[in-house]
Design a protein around this motif. Structure first.
Motif, mmCIF file in Angstrom:
data_model
loop_
_atom_site.group_PDB
_atom_site.id
_atom_site.type_symbol
_atom_site.label_atom_id
_atom_site.label_comp_id
_atom_site.label_asym_id
_atom_site.label_seq_id
_atom_site.Cartn_x
_atom_site.Cartn_y
_atom_site.Cartn_z
ATOM 1 N N ALA A 123 -8.013 17.258 18.413
ATOM 2 C CA ALA A 123 -7.415 15.928 18.220
ATOM 3 C C ALA A 123 -6.106 15.978 17.429
ATOM 4 O O ALA A 123 -5.503 14.936 17.172
ATOM 5 N N GLY A 124 -5.676 17.154 17.038
ATOM 6 C CA GLY A 124 -4.430 17.265 16.290
ATOM 7 C C GLY A 124 -4.540 16.848 14.836
ATOM 8 O O GLY A 124 -3.555 16.427 14.219
ATOM 9 N N LEU A 125 -5.741 16.983 14.280
ATOM 10 C CA LEU A 125 -5.949 16.646 12.866
ATOM 11 C C LEU A 125 -5.858 17.873 11.964
ATOM 12 O O LEU A 125 -6.010 17.754 10.750
ATOM 13 N N ASP A 126 -5.604 19.029 12.539
ATOM 14 C CA ASP A 126 -5.617 20.278 11.779
ATOM 15 C C ASP A 126 -4.221 20.673 11.293
ATOM 16 O O ASP A 126 -3.921 21.855 11.107
ATOM 17 N N THR A 127 -3.349 19.689 11.095
ATOM 18 C CA THR A 127 -2.004 19.932 10.588
ATOM 19 C C THR A 127 -1.786 19.085 9.338
ATOM 20 O O THR A 127 -2.348 17.984 9.220
ATOM 21 N N PRO A 128 -0.970 19.571 8.399
ATOM 22 C CA PRO A 128 -0.788 18.863 7.122
ATOM 23 C C PRO A 128 0.193 17.708 7.219
ATOM 24 O O PRO A 128 1.202 17.641 6.514
ATOM 25 N N HIS A 129 -0.098 16.769 8.111
ATOM 26 C CA HIS A 129 0.769 15.605 8.296
ATOM 27 C C HIS A 129 -0.076 14.337 8.292
ATOM 28 O O HIS A 129 -1.207 14.326 8.783
ATOM 29 N N VAL A 131 -12.008 20.726 8.550
ATOM 30 C CA VAL A 131 -10.705 20.232 8.111
ATOM 31 C C VAL A 131 -10.937 19.083 7.138
ATOM 32 O O VAL A 131 -11.738 18.172 7.407
ATOM 33 N N VAL A 132 -10.253 19.129 5.996
ATOM 34 C CA VAL A 132 -10.409 18.110 4.959
ATOM 35 C C VAL A 132 -9.073 17.403 4.763
ATOM 36 O O VAL A 132 -8.046 18.043 4.526
ATOM 37 N N ARG A 133 -9.107 16.082 4.852
ATOM 38 C CA ARG A 133 -7.904 15.272 4.655
ATOM 39 C C ARG A 133 -8.159 14.319 3.491
ATOM 40 O O ARG A 133 -9.081 13.509 3.532
ATOM 41 N N ASP A 134 -7.356 14.446 2.432
ATOM 42 C CA ASP A 134 -7.526 13.679 1.197
ATOM 43 C C ASP A 134 -6.445 12.616 1.073
ATOM 44 O O ASP A 134 -5.265 12.890 1.336
ATOM 45 N N LEU A 135 -6.844 11.432 0.636
ATOM 46 C CA LEU A 135 -5.891 10.364 0.352
ATOM 47 C C LEU A 135 -6.208 9.759 -1.017
ATOM 48 O O LEU A 135 -7.333 9.333 -1.262
ATOM 49 N N LEU A 136 -5.224 9.747 -1.912
ATOM 50 C CA LEU A 136 -5.310 8.945 -3.130
ATOM 51 C C LEU A 136 -4.478 7.705 -2.862
ATOM 52 O O LEU A 136 -3.259 7.784 -2.650
ATOM 53 N N PRO A 180 0.824 -1.208 0.000
ATOM 54 C CA PRO A 180 0.000 0.000 0.000
ATOM 55 C C PRO A 180 0.858 1.258 0.000
ATOM 56 O O PRO A 180 1.970 1.284 0.535
ATOM 57 N N SER A 181 0.337 2.325 -0.605
ATOM 58 C CA SER A 181 0.956 3.648 -0.520
ATOM 59 C C SER A 181 -0.137 4.672 -0.786
ATOM 60 O O SER A 181 -1.251 4.323 -1.175
ATOM 61 N N HIS A 182 0.171 5.948 -0.572
ATOM 62 C CA HIS A 182 -0.847 6.960 -0.807
ATOM 63 C C HIS A 182 -0.226 8.343 -0.969
ATOM 64 O O HIS A 182 0.911 8.590 -0.547
ATOM 65 N N ASP A 183 -0.982 9.224 -1.597
ATOM 66 C CA ASP A 183 -0.664 10.650 -1.655
ATOM 67 C C ASP A 183 -1.625 11.358 -0.705
ATOM 68 O O ASP A 183 -2.836 11.104 -0.734
ATOM 69 N N PHE A 184 -1.093 12.253 0.113
ATOM 70 C CA PHE A 184 -1.888 12.933 1.123
ATOM 71 C C PHE A 184 -1.945 14.426 0.851
ATOM 72 O O PHE A 184 -0.954 15.042 0.450
ATOM 73 N N SER A 185 -3.118 15.021 1.061
ATOM 74 C CA SER A 185 -3.249 16.475 0.995
ATOM 75 C C SER A 185 -4.203 16.944 2.086
ATOM 76 O O SER A 185 -4.972 16.147 2.646
ATOM 77 N N PHE A 186 -4.168 18.251 2.367
ATOM 78 C CA PHE A 186 -4.847 18.796 3.536
ATOM 79 C C PHE A 186 -5.399 20.178 3.195
ATOM 80 O O PHE A 186 -4.763 20.976 2.501
ATOM 81 N N VAL A 233 -11.805 11.020 1.032
ATOM 82 C CA VAL A 233 -11.846 12.399 1.504
ATOM 83 C C VAL A 233 -12.615 12.427 2.817
ATOM 84 O O VAL A 233 -13.759 11.963 2.867
ATOM 85 N N SER A 234 -11.985 12.939 3.875
ATOM 86 C CA SER A 234 -12.634 12.982 5.188
ATOM 87 C C SER A 234 -12.752 14.426 5.658
ATOM 88 O O SER A 234 -11.821 15.226 5.509
ATOM 89 N N PHE A 235 -13.913 14.734 6.252
ATOM 90 C CA PHE A 235 -14.223 16.071 6.761
ATOM 91 C C PHE A 235 -14.424 15.993 8.279
ATOM 92 O O PHE A 235 -15.107 15.093 8.774
#
Length: 264
Positions: free
Chosen positions: A166-172, A138-143, A110-116, A155-157
């Motif tokens: 929860a610390g989800l508001d960072t681009p990591h 906050v939107v977190r995208d994974l291809l 598995p692998s993925h591209d992440f964006s925020f 895509v998660s909102f």
């Protein structure tokens, strides 16, 4: 009852031959095999070239074959990935998120591209998360990829105040997955509302996944609830030629290695 159109009969025969890796006109129809030409298939099935084309188009939509310009038409069989809706749980054991774990168990990589992003909530998102339109989310995208092949898009909102706490508001990226991260910060999901539908691929999706624009896409949406409110909306776009979403009933604690007794 009306008779089955000839092109469908041919498509059914070709599908069975491909799935069974049978031989047709001297060619074994395994992954990557070049199909006989349209005239050859027309002669074999005793039908017109137009009827053959209709049959081949049906199989292209299903993702079983692909046309490579003048090189011809080839068998294209991707090993289906089964993803259980029940493995995405805050008490699931292991260190990786559920999708990476399932791909690894299948013997693939598995692998993925992440964006925020942080954006105002549109009505459809606001309604499911029970926030106001234009409230920040906050939107977190994974291809996602399997063995380097584009496999699905997630895509998660999250309501901004929940994501921030929860610390989800960072681009990591979050190795353990956001469901367990939320639970660790007091937002433990205890219930889910799922929506599953199907539609043709868009132009962009067809380009991303290398499929026909008429190919079927599974659209899987899940809203995760704590005991007080919805904290997550996840939308997955899954090409139907390579994905299966599993739903099961009953007590699945043992099967999915969950430790639920401590949280009841």
């Amino acid at each position: 009852m009306g008779t089955t159109p000839r092109y469908r009969e041919i498509a059914d025969e070709l599908r069975d031959a491909i799935l069974g890796e049978q031989e047709l006109l001297g060619t074994r129809l395994s992954e990557g095999a070049r199909l006989p030409t349209e005239p050859e298939l027309g002669g074999h099935f005793e039908c017109s070239r137009g009827t053959v084309r209709q049959a081949l188009q049906s199989l292209t939509v299903e993702g079983l074959i692909e046309t490579r310009g003048r090189n011809g038409t080839f068998v294209r069989r991707l090993r289906v990935l089964e993803h259980s809706a029940h493995t995405e749980h805050p008490d699931r054991k292991g260190t990786a998120d559920s999708w990476h774990s399932e791909v690894t168990r299948s013997g693939r990589t598995p692998s993925h591209d992440f964006s925020f992003r942080i954006i105002p909530a549109v009505p459809a998102v606001a309604n499911r998360l029970q926030v106001q339109v234009d409230d920040l989310v906050v939107v977190r995208d994974l291809l996602r990829y399997v063995d380097g092949v584009p496999w699905s898009c997630q895509v998660s909102f999250y309501p901004y105040e929940v994501a921030s706490a929860a610390g989800l508001d960072t681009p990591h990226d979050i190795k353990e997955g956001t469901v367990r991260r939320l639970a660790a910060h007091g937002f433990r999901e205890i219930g889910w509302a799922d929506e599953v539908s199907c539609r043709p691929a868009t132009v962009e999706e067809a380009r991303t996944f290398g499929i026909s624009q008429d190919a079927s896409m599974i659209v899987y949406q899940r809203v995760g609830w704590t005991d007080q409110r919805p904290v997550r909306l996840t939308k997955e776009l899954l090409p139907a030629d390579r994905n299966v979403v599993l739903y099961e009933s009953g007590d699945l604690t043992a099967k999915y290695a969950l430790n639920l007794s401590e949280t009841r």
